[in-house]
Each structure stands twice: as structure tokens, then as C-alpha cells.
Enzyme design. Structure first.
Site, PDB file in Angstrom:
ATOM      1  N   GLU A 157       0.836  -1.227   0.000  1.00 23.19           N
ATOM      2  CA  GLU A 157       0.000   0.000   0.000  1.00 23.19           C
ATOM      3  C   GLU A 157       0.859   1.260   0.000  1.00 23.19           C
ATOM      4  O   GLU A 157       0.554   2.211  -0.720  1.00 23.19           O
ATOM      5  CB  GLU A 157      -0.942   0.007   1.208  1.00 23.19           C
ATOM      6  CG  GLU A 157      -1.899  -1.189   1.282  1.00 23.19           C
ATOM      7  CD  GLU A 157      -2.581  -1.514  -0.027  1.00 23.19           C
ATOM      8  OE1 GLU A 157      -2.798  -2.710  -0.284  1.00 23.19           O
ATOM      9  OE2 GLU A 157      -2.866  -0.600  -0.825  1.00 23.19           O
ATOM     10  N   HIS A 160       1.991   2.217  -3.334  1.00 21.98           N
ATOM     11  CA  HIS A 160       0.985   2.942  -4.136  1.00 21.98           C
ATOM     12  C   HIS A 160       1.088   4.452  -3.927  1.00 21.98           C
ATOM     13  O   HIS A 160       0.826   5.231  -4.833  1.00 21.98           O
ATOM     14  CB  HIS A 160      -0.441   2.498  -3.782  1.00 21.98           C
ATOM     15  CG  HIS A 160      -0.914   1.264  -4.496  1.00 21.98           C
ATOM     16  ND1 HIS A 160      -0.968   1.162  -5.873  1.00 21.98           N
ATOM     17  CD2 HIS A 160      -1.355   0.080  -4.018  1.00 21.98           C
ATOM     18  CE1 HIS A 160      -1.420  -0.038  -6.207  1.00 21.98           C
ATOM     19  NE2 HIS A 160      -1.672  -0.709  -5.102  1.00 21.98           N
TER      20      HIS A 160
HETATM   21  C1  LIG Z   1      -5.507  -7.952  -5.400  1.00 22.20           C
HETATM   22  C2  LIG Z   1      -6.112  -8.940  -4.426  1.00 22.20           C
HETATM   23  C3  LIG Z   1      -5.911 -10.338  -4.944  1.00 22.20           C
HETATM   24  C4  LIG Z   1      -7.618  -8.646  -4.318  1.00 22.20           C
HETATM   25  C5  LIG Z   1      -5.430  -8.835  -3.060  1.00 22.20           C
HETATM   26  N1  LIG Z   1      -6.049  -9.753  -2.122  1.00 22.20           N
HETATM   27  C6  LIG Z   1      -5.298 -10.758  -1.666  1.00 22.20           C
HETATM   28  O1  LIG Z   1      -4.114 -10.880  -2.003  1.00 22.20           O
HETATM   29  N2  LIG Z   1      -5.839 -11.726  -0.872  1.00 22.20           N
HETATM   30  C7  LIG Z   1      -6.730 -11.569   0.139  1.00 22.20           C
HETATM   31  C8  LIG Z   1      -7.921 -10.824   0.029  1.00 22.20           C
HETATM   32  C9  LIG Z   1      -8.728 -10.747   1.151  1.00 22.20           C
HETATM   33  F1  LIG Z   1      -9.839 -10.051   1.107  1.00 22.20           F
HETATM   34  C10 LIG Z   1      -8.408 -11.372   2.321  1.00 22.20           C
HETATM   35  C11 LIG Z   1      -7.213 -12.070   2.367  1.00 22.20           C
HETATM   36  F2  LIG Z   1      -6.870 -12.643   3.513  1.00 22.20           F
HETATM   37  C12 LIG Z   1      -6.392 -12.178   1.299  1.00 22.20           C
HETATM   38  C13 LIG Z   1      -5.512  -7.440  -2.463  1.00 22.20           C
HETATM   39  O2  LIG Z   1      -6.531  -7.085  -1.888  1.00 22.20           O
HETATM   40  N3  LIG Z   1      -4.408  -6.630  -2.589  1.00 22.20           N
HETATM   41  C14 LIG Z   1      -4.563  -5.272  -2.103  1.00 22.20           C
HETATM   42  C15 LIG Z   1      -4.234  -4.224  -3.157  1.00 22.20           C
HETATM   43  O3  LIG Z   1      -4.276  -4.429  -4.354  1.00 22.20           O
HETATM   44  N4  LIG Z   1      -3.932  -3.066  -2.634  1.00 22.20           N
HETATM   45  O4  LIG Z   1      -3.582  -2.019  -3.414  1.00 22.20           O
HETATM   46  C16 LIG Z   1      -3.103  -7.038  -3.104  1.00 22.20           C
HETATM   47  C17 LIG Z   1      -2.299  -7.768  -1.999  1.00 22.20           C
HETATM   48  C18 LIG Z   1      -1.025  -8.383  -2.599  1.00 22.20           C
HETATM   49  C19 LIG Z   1      -0.040  -8.422  -1.472  1.00 22.20           C
HETATM   50  C20 LIG Z   1      -0.459  -7.378  -0.502  1.00 22.20           C
HETATM   51  C21 LIG Z   1      -1.787  -6.829  -0.904  1.00 22.20           C
HETATM   52 ZN   LIG Z   2      -2.445  -2.719  -5.028  1.00 20.80          ZN
END
Ligand SMILES: CC(C)(C)[C@H](NC(=O)Nc1cc(F)cc(F)c1)C(=O)N(CC(=O)NO)CC1CCCC1
Ligand SMILES: [Zn+2]
Length: 186
Positions: A157, A160
Site C-alpha cells: 500500500e 501505491h
Molecule cells: C488484489 C487482491 C488479490 C484482491 C489482493 N487480495 C489478496 O491478495 N488476498 C486476500 C484478500 C482478502 F480479502 C483477504 C485475504 F486474507 C487475502 C488485495 O486485496 N491486494 C490489495 C491491493 O491491491 N492493494 O492495493 C493485493 C495484496 C497483494 C499483497 C499485498 C496486498
Molecule cells: Zn495494489
């Protein structure tokens, strides 16, 4: 409430800008932004609501991903076991990583991003442990030590807010090459 249509996708220049520092006390607009950034994660992690609104279940969402170039991101890392306390839950404002482990950590399944629709395979080496300083919506300063998955999410994050996307970290020559001693986990 933010929906997938509100999430900016790779190619939108706002995702490649350095976000601006947030002023305190928060304006009503910034307070509402913080609320909606966390609301997206909470709703998306509820299987029924996630389906109802056609969302991608998310663990973190940064303001540039909803078109606002400000240093603010919501993080909601679910508990390891059902019904427990989330591993990390807050809206991090003006975050700064003040120290980081020499040791890397990476998710064995690689990373994705709510702003990147296609799968991009490869390890994303990050610091396995970080000390993070940030301010919350009430203006309270926090200094937290995070490791493994919560550390990965916060680094994703904070990237970003600097215009960095996860695939920028993937080794072009060998996407599944990880630096020596990288802690791999899923
Ligand atoms: C892009 C996505 C696949 C949706 C990713 N989720 C995820 O990795 N798994 C997940 C989702 C849940 F809700 C609960 C859980 F335990 C696991 C995610 O939210 N992100 C956040 C993002 O894009 N922020 O800008 C990406 C992740 C990759 C590694 C860290 C954040
Ligand atoms: Zn992201």
C-alpha cells in the site's frame, strides 16, 4: 460506497504519481475518504456482500486507487483463525517505514493488485519485517512493528503512495528468482 468501477486501473497516471501529504486535522472530505477506504475492505471481506456488489475481496486499498493522490491507505488483514482479531486494521495516513529487516519476505503465490486486472507471475521481494510510523484519522501517531503478511500488505500500500506497483519489483530476467535468504510464505 466504493465499487470496482471506482477503482483506477493500471495505465491511469494517478497510479504513477507521488501522493501528497495529508493535512491535520482532517477535512470532512478526507475523513469521509478514510471511512470509505476501510468500508471497501470490510464489505469486500464479507462473502455475501462481496458477491452482491461484485467486488474483489481486498486486504488493502490506497487513495490513489480511487483517484485521490493523497498519502492515505486502508489495511485490513483478516485474523489467521476464524473469529479472531484482525492481524492489522487501520487507515494509515502519511505512513513512513522507519526501519526494515535486511531479510526479504515474499508471497509464494506472488502478488496481485486491485488496480491490475491481469495476473503477473513472479516473486515480489519485500522486507520481511518493518517498523511503520503513521498517523490515524484522529491525528494519533503510531509506531508499529509488523512482520510477514501484514508487513507485505503495508509495503504494497505504501508503494501505491509512491507510484510503485507490485510488478515493478519482479525480476525481469527470472521472475521466480528471490534474493538469498528470502522468507517465502503464503
Ligand atoms: C488484489 C487482491 C488479490 C484482491 C489482493 N487480495 C489478496 O491478495 N488476498 C486476500 C484478500 C482478502 F480479502 C483477504 C485475504 F486474507 C487475502 C488485495 O486485496 N491486494 C490489495 C491491493 O491491491 N492493494 O492495493 C493485493 C495484496 C497483494 C499483497 C499485498 C496486498
Ligand atoms: Zn495494489
Amino acid at each position: 460506497m466504493f465499487l470496482m468501477k471506482d477503482i483506477t486501473r493500471d495505465g491511469n497516471p494517478v497510479l504513477r504519481k507521488r501522493a501528497a501529504k495529508v493535512e491535520f486535522p482532517l477535512s470532512d472530505e478526507d475523513r469521509e475518504l478514510a471511512r470509505k477506504l476501510m468500508e471497501y475492505l470490510e464489505v469486500s471481506q464479507d462473502p455475501e456482500l462481496c458477491k452482491k456488489y461484485g467486488l474483489r475481496a481486498g486486504v488493502g486499498l490506497a487513495a490513489p486507487q480511487v483517484g485521490v493522490s493523497k498519502q492515505m491507505a486502508s489495511v485490513l488483514v483478516p485474523p489467521e483463525e476464524e473469529g479472531g482479531k484482525p492481524l492489522f486494521k487501520d487507515v494509515i495516513i502519511n505512513p513512513v517505514i522507519v526501519s526494515e529487516s535486511v531479510q526479504y519476505g515474499a508471497l509464494t503465490e506472488g502478488e496481485g493488485c486491485l488496480s491490475v486486472d491481469e495476473d503477473i507471475p513472479g516473486y515480489v521481494p519485500r522486507h520481511d519485517r518493518i517498523t511503520l510510523k503513521y498517523t490515524d484519522v484522529d491525528g494519533n501517531e503510531h509506531k508499529v512493528r509488523l512482520k510477514h503478511y501484514p508487513a507485505i500488505v503495508c509495503q504494497h500500500e505504501i508503494d501505491h503512495l509512491k507510484g510503485v506497483l507490485f510488478y515493478d519489483h519482479i525480476n525481469k530476467d527470472d521472475p521466480f528468482e528471490a534474493p538469498e535468504g528470502t522468507v517465502m510464505f503464503s
